[in-house]
Design a protein around this motif. Structure first.
Motif, short mmCIF file in Angstrom:
data_model
loop_
_atom_site.label_atom_id
_atom_site.label_comp_id
_atom_site.label_asym_id
_atom_site.label_seq_id
_atom_site.Cartn_x
_atom_site.Cartn_y
_atom_site.Cartn_z
N TRP A 189 -49.53 48.28 32.17
CA TRP A 189 -48.26 48.39 31.46
C TRP A 189 -48.00 47.18 30.55
O TRP A 189 -48.38 46.05 30.88
CB TRP A 189 -47.10 48.51 32.46
N VAL A 190 -47.36 47.45 29.42
CA VAL A 190 -46.93 46.39 28.51
C VAL A 190 -45.44 46.61 28.20
O VAL A 190 -44.86 47.63 28.55
CB VAL A 190 -47.75 46.40 27.20
N LEU A 191 -44.84 45.64 27.55
CA LEU A 191 -43.40 45.69 27.28
C LEU A 191 -43.06 46.76 26.24
O LEU A 191 -43.75 46.92 25.24
CB LEU A 191 -42.92 44.33 26.78
N SER A 192 -41.96 47.48 26.49
CA SER A 192 -41.50 48.48 25.53
C SER A 192 -40.81 47.80 24.35
O SER A 192 -40.28 46.70 24.47
CB SER A 192 -40.52 49.45 26.20
N MET A 193 -40.80 48.45 23.21
CA MET A 193 -40.16 47.89 22.01
C MET A 193 -38.67 47.71 22.23
O MET A 193 -38.07 46.73 21.75
CB MET A 193 -40.42 48.81 20.81
N LEU B 37 -42.49 41.28 32.11
CA LEU B 37 -43.22 41.42 30.85
C LEU B 37 -42.44 40.88 29.65
O LEU B 37 -42.92 40.97 28.52
CB LEU B 37 -43.54 42.90 30.59
N LYS B 38 -41.28 40.31 29.88
CA LYS B 38 -40.32 40.11 28.79
C LYS B 38 -40.50 38.84 27.96
O LYS B 38 -39.82 38.67 26.96
CB LYS B 38 -38.90 40.10 29.37
N SER B 39 -41.37 37.91 28.33
CA SER B 39 -41.47 36.64 27.60
C SER B 39 -41.94 36.85 26.17
O SER B 39 -43.01 37.42 25.95
CB SER B 39 -42.44 35.69 28.30
N PRO B 40 -41.17 36.35 25.19
CA PRO B 40 -41.60 36.52 23.80
C PRO B 40 -42.76 35.62 23.43
O PRO B 40 -43.43 35.85 22.43
CB PRO B 40 -40.34 36.16 23.00
N ASP B 41 -42.99 34.56 24.21
CA ASP B 41 -44.03 33.59 23.87
C ASP B 41 -45.28 33.70 24.72
O ASP B 41 -46.27 33.01 24.44
CB ASP B 41 -43.47 32.18 23.99
#
Length: 441
Positions: A242-246, A329-333
């Motif tokens: 799984w990856v982060l949703s848009m 999964l939420k880290s933008p960096d």
């Protein structure tokens, strides 16, 4: 008449006794200690009504449970926490209230919340304690930076009071996640130029936001969260990534924009400039947007690589990365992925997930997928990037009978240490038929 009066008094006594008894009961207390935090769980007969306060000199947390009673011996509660000195009852400010005092070894931040019954637990009051730390100061390093290891944060899902999903035979997801995570950690640490950090190393719970913070603290290049899936029926099976949703990505950018004090964590020096300049928030948004785009692109690429290897050792639930609004999964960096190693709710897969040989195959597949990505896309300041450049401009030599490392180094005009480094040799011994990479002199 006299008999009726006696009956009336008896009924009134029963009503009074029932009304005077507490509506709730503290049935147990459990302490789960992590290296930098502690979780206390109060098991209760019903939903708690509570309040709390933190008091200094000496440091202690006071929890008042309304309309509650208990016969627990708090001094016998198992305690391996560095933050909690002891538990005790104290005189409550009002009748029917139960006051629990948590004596502390040092100042803490406390977060309290209640949880409804979820098998195997009933009603709970959760007390999360984190040690107060002094604010960090940014220090500009003047010394030149050496080549670094690629850092992979390994997150074993759930833990402590949170068992995760539970299999048909009672197998906890938290146990499987930690066992596989430790195997992945060992493989990454055994890879030259790579280093693993664990968000948890034992059976304790780590706050979901804290997991990303730990990865950031160690300057992780990637976060891999390991779980086992579950469904209401036993039929679904297979691994997935799984990856982060848009949608979550966009909301996270907005949340980070509001937290100006954290801009420097994500944006480095640019964050320091933007921090107090409200009219330059568009710049912060642009930089955060670019950072998130980069992280999500890397996450998708790594997810595809891992799926490719997982498909060779186990059945896949979906052969493409799936998207979800998951906190880890939420880290933008930090590029972040979540690996569901199989369905623990499926009897056949539960049996597989329990098997050490299958766990090893899963860990090897995860490690191989991570390695494939970073071998193709090593960070420029990493040892892996340096080795890739070295190999690209190097020749190869097949060791013949009677040759030594010193003689081969002299023949090509390079140092013995450079050959050892290019080939990950732990000694100067070479064997006949061994193929050596000779770095450019």
């Amino acid at each position: 008449m006299k008999t009726n009066t006696i009956r009336l008094f008896a009924i009134m006594a029963l009503v009074f006794a029932f009304g005077a008894s507490a509506a709730n009961k503290l049935e147990g207390v459990r302490i789960w200690a992590a290296p930098e935090s502690t979780r206390l769980v109060f098991d209760l007969a019903a939903k708690p009504s509570y309040s709390h306060s933190i008091l200094p000199s000496p440091d202690r947390l006071v929890v008042d449970l309304a309309d509650t009673q208990s016969k627990l011996a708090l001094e016998k509660v198992a305690n391996n926490s560095k933050l909690v000195k002891k538990l005790r009852f104290s005189k409550a400010p009002s009748k029917g209230m139960l006051r629990v005092v948590i004596d502390l070894n040092r100042p803490v931040n406390a977060n309290l919340f209640s949880l409804p019954p979820t098998a195997p637990y009933g009603n709970r009051l959760v007390v999360d304690l984190e040690e107060k730390t002094a604010p960090s100061r940014n220090v500009t390093a003047s010394a030149p930076q050496s080549l670094r290891d690629i850092v992979v944060a390994i997150d074993a899902g759930h833990g402590g009071d949170d068992p995760g999903s539970i299999g048909p035979t009672g197998l906890y997801e938290k146990k499987i996640a930690l066992e596989i995570a430790k195997r992945v950690q060992a493989k990454i640490d055994a890879t030259p130029g790579m280093k693993a950090v664990m968000t948890r190393t034992g059976d304790y719970f780590v706050n979901l936001n804290r997991r990303s913070d730990l990865a950031r603290k160690h300057r992780a290049d990637l976060l891999v969260s390991i779980h086992a899936d579950a469904f209401t029926s036993p039929n679904p099976k297979g691994a997935s990534v799984w990856v982060l949703s848009m949608r979550r990505a966009n909301s996270e950018i907005g949340r980070w924009l509001e937290q100006k004090e954290k801009h420097s964590e994500l944006l480095g020096g640019a964050g320091e400039i933007i921090q107090n300049a409200d009219d330059e928030q568009y710049l912060a948004m642009t930089l955060l947007d670019m950072s998130m785009d980069r992280s999500m692109a890397i996450s998708h690429s790594v997810a595809n690589d891992i799926l490719r290897d997982l498909g060779r050792v186990t059945e896949l639930h979906k052969n493409r990365p799936e998207m979800a609004s998951l906190a880890v999964l939420k880290s933008p960096d930090i590029p972040s992925i979540l690996v569901e190693t199989g369905f623990i709710s499926n009897p056949a897969e539960e049996k597989l997930l329990r098997n050490s040989a299958h766990q090893e195959k899963l860990a090897k597949a995860i490690h191989s997928g991570v390695m494939r990505y970073f071998e193709a896309n090593p960070p420029g300041d990493s040892m892996l990037a340096s080795r890739s450049k070295s190999k690209a401009s190097s020749s190869k030599h097949l060791v013949q009978r009677g040759e030594s490392l010193s003689g081969i180094a002299a023949r090509y005009g390079v140092s013995m240490s450079s050959i050892r480094q290019a080939n990950n040799l732990k000694s100067d011994t070479v064997r006949i038929g061994q193929q050596l990479v000779i770095p450019q002199g």
